[in-house]
Design a protein around this motif. Sequence first.
Motif, short mmCIF file in Angstrom:
data_model
loop_
_atom_site.label_atom_id
_atom_site.label_comp_id
_atom_site.label_asym_id
_atom_site.label_seq_id
_atom_site.Cartn_x
_atom_site.Cartn_y
_atom_site.Cartn_z
N GLY A 12 0.82 -1.22 0.00
CA GLY A 12 0.00 0.00 0.00
C GLY A 12 0.84 1.25 0.00
O GLY A 12 0.54 2.23 -0.70
N ALA A 56 -8.52 -8.27 -9.38
CA ALA A 56 -8.55 -7.73 -8.02
C ALA A 56 -7.34 -6.84 -7.75
O ALA A 56 -7.47 -5.77 -7.15
CB ALA A 56 -8.61 -8.86 -7.00
N PHE A 60 -7.59 -2.93 -6.90
CA PHE A 60 -7.01 -2.48 -5.63
C PHE A 60 -6.02 -1.34 -5.88
O PHE A 60 -6.03 -0.33 -5.18
CB PHE A 60 -6.34 -3.65 -4.93
CG PHE A 60 -5.82 -3.32 -3.56
CD1 PHE A 60 -6.69 -3.13 -2.50
CD2 PHE A 60 -4.46 -3.20 -3.33
CE1 PHE A 60 -6.22 -2.83 -1.23
CE2 PHE A 60 -3.98 -2.90 -2.08
CZ PHE A 60 -4.86 -2.71 -1.02
N SER A 61 -5.17 -1.48 -6.89
CA SER A 61 -4.19 -0.44 -7.20
C SER A 61 -4.86 0.85 -7.64
O SER A 61 -4.44 1.94 -7.26
CB SER A 61 -3.23 -0.92 -8.30
OG SER A 61 -2.51 -2.04 -7.86
N ILE A 64 -6.47 2.48 -4.40
CA ILE A 64 -5.53 3.05 -3.45
C ILE A 64 -5.03 4.42 -3.90
O ILE A 64 -4.76 5.29 -3.08
CB ILE A 64 -4.36 2.07 -3.20
CG1 ILE A 64 -4.84 0.99 -2.25
CG2 ILE A 64 -3.15 2.77 -2.63
CD1 ILE A 64 -3.78 0.06 -1.77
N ALA A 72 -7.38 2.75 2.73
CA ALA A 72 -6.80 1.68 1.90
C ALA A 72 -6.28 0.55 2.79
O ALA A 72 -6.51 -0.63 2.49
CB ALA A 72 -5.67 2.23 1.05
N ALA A 76 -7.63 -3.34 3.03
CA ALA A 76 -6.70 -4.45 2.83
C ALA A 76 -6.72 -5.41 4.01
O ALA A 76 -6.58 -6.62 3.84
CB ALA A 76 -5.29 -3.92 2.60
N GLU A 79 -10.52 -7.15 4.18
CA GLU A 79 -10.90 -7.96 3.03
C GLU A 79 -10.82 -9.46 3.29
O GLU A 79 -11.76 -10.19 2.97
CB GLU A 79 -10.06 -7.55 1.82
CG GLU A 79 -10.40 -8.28 0.55
CD GLU A 79 -9.50 -9.46 0.30
OE1 GLU A 79 -9.94 -10.39 -0.40
OE2 GLU A 79 -8.37 -9.48 0.81
#
Length: 122
Positions: A12, A56, A60-61, A64, A72, A76, A79
């Motif tokens: 992250g 996914a 996610f990228s 964030i 974020a 994470a 989840e």
Amino acid sequence: MVATAFLWSSAGLFIKVIDWNPFAIAGARSLISSLVVLAWLRRPRFHWSLPQVGVAAILFSVAIKRIPAVFANLIAVIEPVFNPLWVFLALGEAPGLTAIAGGAIIIVAVTAASVVSARRTT
């Protein structure tokens, strides 16, 4: 296990700091993890979950880059707690005792961290 936790949690931070396209970040993360898996397992078995993991990672990228780091990290961490729930709802497979215990530990830890953080800001 410690190395995995460190690498996952640092992802992250790197996504926030590195000014790359989210597709490039997801690709780099996948390449690095693939090399580690190949070195560790030597002859891994491949499954059809690749598109699921790839999509996914890209989403996610992208996310964030657009939300604060605190949210974020919260997403994470939370989840994995919901994965057994989605499996139960979609497939009817009940989570095992270790999945329930792990989820409870994560929820307690995230709640405690949130309470401590809220007390510091007030």
